[in-house]
Design a protein around this motif. Structure first.
Motif, PDB file in Angstrom:
ATOM      1  N   ILE A  34       0.395 -11.690   4.398  1.00  0.00           N
ATOM      2  CA  ILE A  34       1.029 -12.651   5.313  1.00  0.00           C
ATOM      3  C   ILE A  34      -0.021 -13.286   6.229  1.00  0.00           C
ATOM      4  O   ILE A  34      -0.052 -14.504   6.413  1.00  0.00           O
ATOM      5  N   THR A  83       1.565  -5.837   2.642  1.00  0.00           N
ATOM      6  CA  THR A  83       2.292  -7.091   2.864  1.00  0.00           C
ATOM      7  C   THR A  83       1.741  -7.871   4.050  1.00  0.00           C
ATOM      8  O   THR A  83       1.607  -9.087   3.988  1.00  0.00           O
ATOM      9  N   TYR A 129       4.849   3.238   4.923  1.00  0.00           N
ATOM     10  CA  TYR A 129       6.318   3.270   4.805  1.00  0.00           C
ATOM     11  C   TYR A 129       6.806   3.265   3.363  1.00  0.00           C
ATOM     12  O   TYR A 129       7.651   2.439   3.006  1.00  0.00           O
ATOM     13  N   ASP A 139       0.839  -1.197   0.000  1.00  0.00           N
ATOM     14  CA  ASP A 139       0.000   0.000   0.000  1.00  0.00           C
ATOM     15  C   ASP A 139       0.879   1.255   0.000  1.00  0.00           C
ATOM     16  O   ASP A 139       1.866   1.308   0.743  1.00  0.00           O
ATOM     17  N   LYS A 157       5.669 -14.902  -3.416  1.00  0.00           N
ATOM     18  CA  LYS A 157       6.599 -15.119  -4.524  1.00  0.00           C
ATOM     19  C   LYS A 157       7.129 -16.552  -4.467  1.00  0.00           C
ATOM     20  O   LYS A 157       6.926 -17.263  -3.491  1.00  0.00           O
ATOM     21  N   VAL A 166       8.157 -13.927   7.829  1.00  0.00           N
ATOM     22  CA  VAL A 166       7.797 -14.314   6.470  1.00  0.00           C
ATOM     23  C   VAL A 166       8.592 -13.476   5.469  1.00  0.00           C
ATOM     24  O   VAL A 166       8.566 -12.243   5.509  1.00  0.00           O
ATOM     25  N   SER A 167       9.309 -14.170   4.595  1.00  0.00           N
ATOM     26  CA  SER A 167      10.083 -13.474   3.560  1.00  0.00           C
ATOM     27  C   SER A 167       9.457 -13.746   2.200  1.00  0.00           C
ATOM     28  O   SER A 167       8.991 -14.855   1.941  1.00  0.00           O
ATOM     29  N   PHE A 179      13.073  -8.021   2.170  1.00  0.00           N
ATOM     30  CA  PHE A 179      11.665  -8.373   1.968  1.00  0.00           C
ATOM     31  C   PHE A 179      11.174  -9.365   3.025  1.00  0.00           C
ATOM     32  O   PHE A 179      10.611 -10.410   2.697  1.00  0.00           O
ATOM     33  N   SER A 180      11.458  -9.052   4.263  1.00  0.00           N
ATOM     34  CA  SER A 180      11.041  -9.915   5.365  1.00  0.00           C
ATOM     35  C   SER A 180      10.207  -9.122   6.356  1.00  0.00           C
ATOM     36  O   SER A 180      10.522  -7.976   6.686  1.00  0.00           O
ATOM     37  N   THR A 181       9.155  -9.741   6.841  1.00  0.00           N
ATOM     38  CA  THR A 181       8.269  -9.108   7.816  1.00  0.00           C
ATOM     39  C   THR A 181       8.009 -10.114   8.930  1.00  0.00           C
ATOM     40  O   THR A 181       7.859 -11.302   8.652  1.00  0.00           O
ATOM     41  N   VAL A 217       6.669 -12.975   0.677  1.00  0.00           N
ATOM     42  CA  VAL A 217       5.324 -13.543   0.633  1.00  0.00           C
ATOM     43  C   VAL A 217       4.732 -13.465  -0.783  1.00  0.00           C
ATOM     44  O   VAL A 217       4.900 -12.474  -1.481  1.00  0.00           O
TER      45      VAL A 217
HETATM   46  C1  SAM Z   1       9.334   0.260   2.539  1.00  0.00           C
HETATM   47  S1  SAM Z   1       8.344  -0.971   3.323  1.00  0.00           S
HETATM   48  C2  SAM Z   1       7.001  -1.033   2.219  1.00  0.00           C
HETATM   49  C3  SAM Z   1       5.719  -1.554   2.807  1.00  0.00           C
HETATM   50  C4  SAM Z   1       4.573  -1.631   1.811  1.00  0.00           C
HETATM   51  N1  SAM Z   1       4.197  -0.304   1.346  1.00  0.00           N
HETATM   52  C5  SAM Z   1       3.363  -2.393   2.320  1.00  0.00           C
HETATM   53  O1  SAM Z   1       2.236  -1.869   2.298  1.00  0.00           O
HETATM   54  O2  SAM Z   1       3.504  -3.548   2.715  1.00  0.00           O
HETATM   55  C6  SAM Z   1       9.283  -2.401   2.939  1.00  0.00           C
HETATM   56  C7  SAM Z   1       9.022  -3.523   3.909  1.00  0.00           C
HETATM   57  O3  SAM Z   1       7.838  -4.208   3.526  1.00  0.00           O
HETATM   58  C8  SAM Z   1       7.942  -5.568   3.825  1.00  0.00           C
HETATM   59  N2  SAM Z   1       7.771  -6.362   2.582  1.00  0.00           N
HETATM   60  C9  SAM Z   1       7.657  -5.900   1.329  1.00  0.00           C
HETATM   61  N3  SAM Z   1       7.456  -6.907   0.446  1.00  0.00           N
HETATM   62  C10 SAM Z   1       7.433  -8.048   1.187  1.00  0.00           C
HETATM   63  C11 SAM Z   1       7.250  -9.425   0.876  1.00  0.00           C
HETATM   64  N4  SAM Z   1       7.045  -9.829  -0.389  1.00  0.00           N
HETATM   65  N5  SAM Z   1       7.284 -10.338   1.884  1.00  0.00           N
HETATM   66  C12 SAM Z   1       7.489  -9.951   3.161  1.00  0.00           C
HETATM   67  N6  SAM Z   1       7.654  -8.652   3.512  1.00  0.00           N
HETATM   68  C13 SAM Z   1       7.635  -7.712   2.552  1.00  0.00           C
HETATM   69  C14 SAM Z   1       9.321  -5.785   4.452  1.00  0.00           C
HETATM   70  O4  SAM Z   1       9.186  -5.695   5.866  1.00  0.00           O
HETATM   71  C15 SAM Z   1      10.082  -4.607   3.901  1.00  0.00           C
HETATM   72  O5  SAM Z   1      11.207  -4.304   4.704  1.00  0.00           O
END
Ligand code: SAM
Length: 230
Positions: free
Chosen positions: A134, A130, A105, A101, A200, A195-196, A220-222, A198
């Motif tokens: 998840i 994200t 961030y 979204d 993909k 979760v990394s 890309f980890s949350t 997600v």
């Molecule tokens: C700059 S922020 C963007 C967040 C994004 N705007 C959202 O709504 O999810 C980047 C962070 O989003 C998360 N993120 C983005 N893509 C992801 C994915 N495919 N799987 C897990 N975490 C993801 C990670 O924590 C990453 O450090």
């Protein structure tokens, strides 16, 4: 006639999780504004958007350097916004893509803030974030009933205190504070899911602290941390 600036949420990474509204707008935009680090057009957001874009779409490159100096950053953000404004004034529709979204961030937020005061027409198209992807993947709700939910993107001495206040906490951008997070997890012994990527091909879910410690945590980890859930 001036153009419109669009901030488009592309969703969490699964190409099927883009909204119809985003698709309709991608089909009609004239210019894509791309952060310099993604210049090769290899970015996930660009790959998801690509099938809907006009062929040979024009691009403008925006530089967002990783520097600490806030004043310099602010000047650069203004310059980037100015580049977009120039095109809007020529009547072009310009879009900036965000994974997930746009209001969570994202770099888009700095463009929005700088362009708002310029009487430019701006439209933000929400995307599936994200952590929604998840939670759906895990089959575990983020919050129910009267539970509380928070999102964190950095770590400081307050973080440990808020753990008690929230039933569910989402930690983003964790590669920057992984060690601090592990220390806390060891202390509180609470259920978590890291979760990394997600949605993909290389998606990975970890809920073991030892594994979290040993694996290389990518950008890309949350992590979702629950209080009182299995
Ligand atoms: C700059 S922020 C963007 C967040 C994004 N705007 C959202 O709504 O999810 C980047 C962070 O989003 C998360 N993120 C983005 N893509 C992801 C994915 N495919 N799987 C897990 N975490 C993801 C990670 O924590 C990453 O450090």
């Amino acid at each position: 006639l001036a153009g419109i600036f669009y901030g488009i949420g592309i969703g969490p990474g699964d190409p099927d999780l883009i909204t119809l509204k985003a698709v309709k707008i991608l089909e009609k935009i004239d210019i894509l504004a791309i952060p310099e680090s993604k210049k090769e057009k290899g970015s996930v957001a660009y790959q998801i958007a690509k099938p809907f874009l006009k062929k040979n779409i024009e691009t403008i490159t925006l530089v967002f350097p990783m520097i600490i100096d806030e004043q310099k950053k602010e000047i650069i953000r203004k310059e980037n916004a100015e580049k977009i404004k120039l095109e809007i004034d020529k009547g072009k529709n310009v879009a900036f893509l965000t994974l997930g979204d746009p209001m969570i961030y994202s770099t888009y937020i700095y463009l929005l803030e700088n362009l708002k005061s310029n009487n430019i027409l701006i439209q933000t198209i929400p995307g599936i974030t994200t952590f929604s992807a998840i939670s759906a993947k895990l089959g575990i709700p983020i919050v129910k009933g009267d539970e509380k939910f928070g999102v964190i993107s950095s770590f400081d001495k307050e973080t440990e205190k808020i753990l008690e206040l929230f039933d569910c906490l989402v930690f983003m951008k964790i590669s920057a504070y992984k060690n601090e997070l592990i220390k806390i997890l060891k202390k509180i012994n609470r259920k978590f899911y890291l979760v990394s990527n997600v949605g993909k091909e290389n998606e990975k879910i970890i809920s073991d602290i030892g594994e979290f410690e040993n694996e290389e945590t990518t950008y890309f980890s949350t992590m979702i941390l629950f209080k009182g859930r299995d």
